[in-house]
Motif scaffolding. Structure first.
Motif, mmCIF file in Angstrom:
data_model
loop_
_atom_site.group_PDB
_atom_site.id
_atom_site.type_symbol
_atom_site.label_atom_id
_atom_site.label_comp_id
_atom_site.label_asym_id
_atom_site.label_seq_id
_atom_site.Cartn_x
_atom_site.Cartn_y
_atom_site.Cartn_z
ATOM 1 N N GLY A 227 15.378 19.518 59.368
ATOM 2 C CA GLY A 227 14.120 19.982 60.264
ATOM 3 C C GLY A 227 14.677 20.776 61.446
ATOM 4 O O GLY A 227 13.838 22.232 61.510
ATOM 5 N N ALA A 231 14.208 26.494 61.195
ATOM 6 C CA ALA A 231 13.662 27.853 61.824
ATOM 7 C C ALA A 231 14.767 29.093 61.879
ATOM 8 O O ALA A 231 14.311 29.892 61.917
ATOM 9 C CB ALA A 231 13.266 27.433 63.091
ATOM 10 N N ASP A 258 7.825 18.781 55.470
ATOM 11 C CA ASP A 258 7.123 19.044 56.606
ATOM 12 C C ASP A 258 6.885 20.350 57.298
ATOM 13 O O ASP A 258 6.036 20.736 57.870
ATOM 14 C CB ASP A 258 7.845 18.184 57.570
ATOM 15 C CG ASP A 258 7.607 16.549 57.556
ATOM 16 O OD1 ASP A 258 6.982 16.170 56.488
ATOM 17 O OD2 ASP A 258 8.534 15.771 58.006
ATOM 18 N N ALA A 259 7.891 21.108 56.702
ATOM 19 C CA ALA A 259 7.922 22.711 57.215
ATOM 20 C C ALA A 259 7.296 23.559 56.199
ATOM 21 O O ALA A 259 7.332 24.641 56.414
ATOM 22 C CB ALA A 259 9.352 23.015 57.555
ATOM 23 N N ARG A 261 8.321 24.507 53.697
ATOM 24 C CA ARG A 261 9.126 25.453 52.793
ATOM 25 C C ARG A 261 9.390 25.215 51.302
ATOM 26 O O ARG A 261 10.171 24.499 50.728
ATOM 27 C CB ARG A 261 10.595 25.427 53.688
ATOM 28 C CG ARG A 261 10.701 25.707 55.054
ATOM 29 C CD ARG A 261 10.172 27.130 55.343
ATOM 30 N NE ARG A 261 11.178 28.047 54.741
ATOM 31 C CZ ARG A 261 12.422 28.572 55.459
ATOM 32 N NH1 ARG A 261 12.431 28.202 56.723
ATOM 33 N NH2 ARG A 261 13.135 29.365 54.868
#
Length: 366
Positions: A227, A231, A258-259, A261
């Protein structure tokens, strides 16, 4: 009066001692499976086996231990299982205790090269039969009395990395975030040799390498680490995450979810019910995993140990066949028990099975 009473008691005692009813009842005969036709003399009832695993108590571990325990009990053995949670000191202590307690046989899982010889030499010297799984020895430090088993880690890596390379159709290498723990972990070191081959052949390129440091919570540890770096990589700049161990892959899956992606594929090694549940989720990016049935590993290791008691010839090493499991293979109710219905040959092996083992299974099933 007292004299008369005493004489009566003595007479009663003497009569009782001579009476057939006073004869001690013989102890029940001990079950002796060696009297069964075809069962080797060395395979006796009640042989004590310790199965000691140097990994956390994850699904893979539980299934491995269950396979070893159930197969051993089907032979009439007494099987105890122990987990060291990847604590090498605890692991070596558990093995030393098992040797001291006089177990007849040991199945040892995930011993490291720098200490496995010294850890197991006392067991061999004591005449204890030993089979190891995913355990390495330093070069030259061999114990020929021990049979070592592995998953076919080379095939596991080949199957999973081929899936990743196939994501790219333009001839460029697949861009990979690599989840790996090592060096020094025998199965992952073997998988790494294939990873390096894919690198050298230009089929993949490594963007990041991430490994666990908290072995009490591998999933949480990897989720946090993956995580934290996502970014850095905008959409379209990472093709896949390769989980060389599914416990790490589960953490990566959480981080990707969670992201949000959905642009990054997840492909791994090893399998569990939890893995398959995640692969089946809507829009899951977990596309495939290469695996060997962990329960079957425990079963085959116990058969090898039984053959050692029987004094039968065995190879020094044995690799268990790998399979590829795709997300598209799974049905709504597929689990570790029913995976055999969708993956040909899953969970089945006649390796090292003998007719006398079937005799024991029939005997102890009664």
């Amino acid at each position: 009066m007292r004299k008369i009473f005493g004489l009566v008691l003595i007479a009663v005692f003497l009569l009782s001692a001579c009476s057939p009813a006073a004869t001690a009842t013989p102890a029940p005969a001990v079950d002796d499976a060696t009297t069964l036709e075809g069962v080797p003399a060395g395979v006796t009832p009640g042989l004590k086996i310790a199965v000691i695993r140097n990994l956390p108590s994850d699904d893979h571990t539980k299934q491995f231990l269950d396979g070893a325990r159930t197969e051993g009990e089907s032979f009439g053995f007494v099987v105890d299982t122990f987990i060291a949670d990847n604590d090498d000191v605890k692991f070596q202590d558990l093995v030393a205790q098992a040797i001291q307690k006089g177990y007849d046989g040991l199945i040892i899982s995930h011993g490291k090269a720098d200490y496995s010889y010294d850890m197991l030499k006392p067991a061999v010297d004591a005449g204890i039969k030993v089979v190891t799984f995913d355990t390495a020895f330093n070069e030259g430090a061999t114990l020929p009395e021990i049979t070592t088993t592995f998953q076919d880690d080379f095939a596991l890596a080949e199957l999973s990395l081929t899936e990743i390379a196939a994501l790219k159709t333009d001839g460029t290498p697949a861009r990979v975030i690599k989840l790996w723990w090592g060096p020094g972990v025998p199965p992952l070191d073997r998988r790494e040799t294939i990873y390096q081959k894919f690198l050298a052949d230009g089929k993949i390129e490594t963007l990041e390498t991430i490994g666990p440091s908290n072995f009490q919570d591998v999933q949480g540890d990897i989720a946090a680490k993956v995580g934290a770096i996502l970014a850095k990589y905008p959409e379209g700049t990472v093709d896949a995450i390769w989980g060389s161990w599914d416990e790490m892959a589960k953490g990566a899956y959480k981080a990707l979810n969670d992201a949000g992606r959905t642009d990054i594929a997840l492909i791994s090694i090893d399998v569990s019910n939890q893995d398959m549940n995640l692969m089946r989720e809507e829009n899951s990016v977990w596309l495939s995993t290469a695996a060997v049935d962990p329960r079957l590993i425990g079963i085959v290791d116990m058969r090898l140990l039984a053959k050692k008691f029987a004094g039968e010839e065995l190879p020094a090493n044995y690799d268990l066949e790998a399979k590829l499991i795709k997300k598209t293979d799974l049905k709504a109710d597929t689990n570790m028990e029913t995976l055999k219905d969708v993956i040909a040959g899953w969970g089945k092996s006649d390796a090292f099975n003998e007719a006398w083992m079937d005799t024991l299974r029939a005997h102890y099933a009664k």
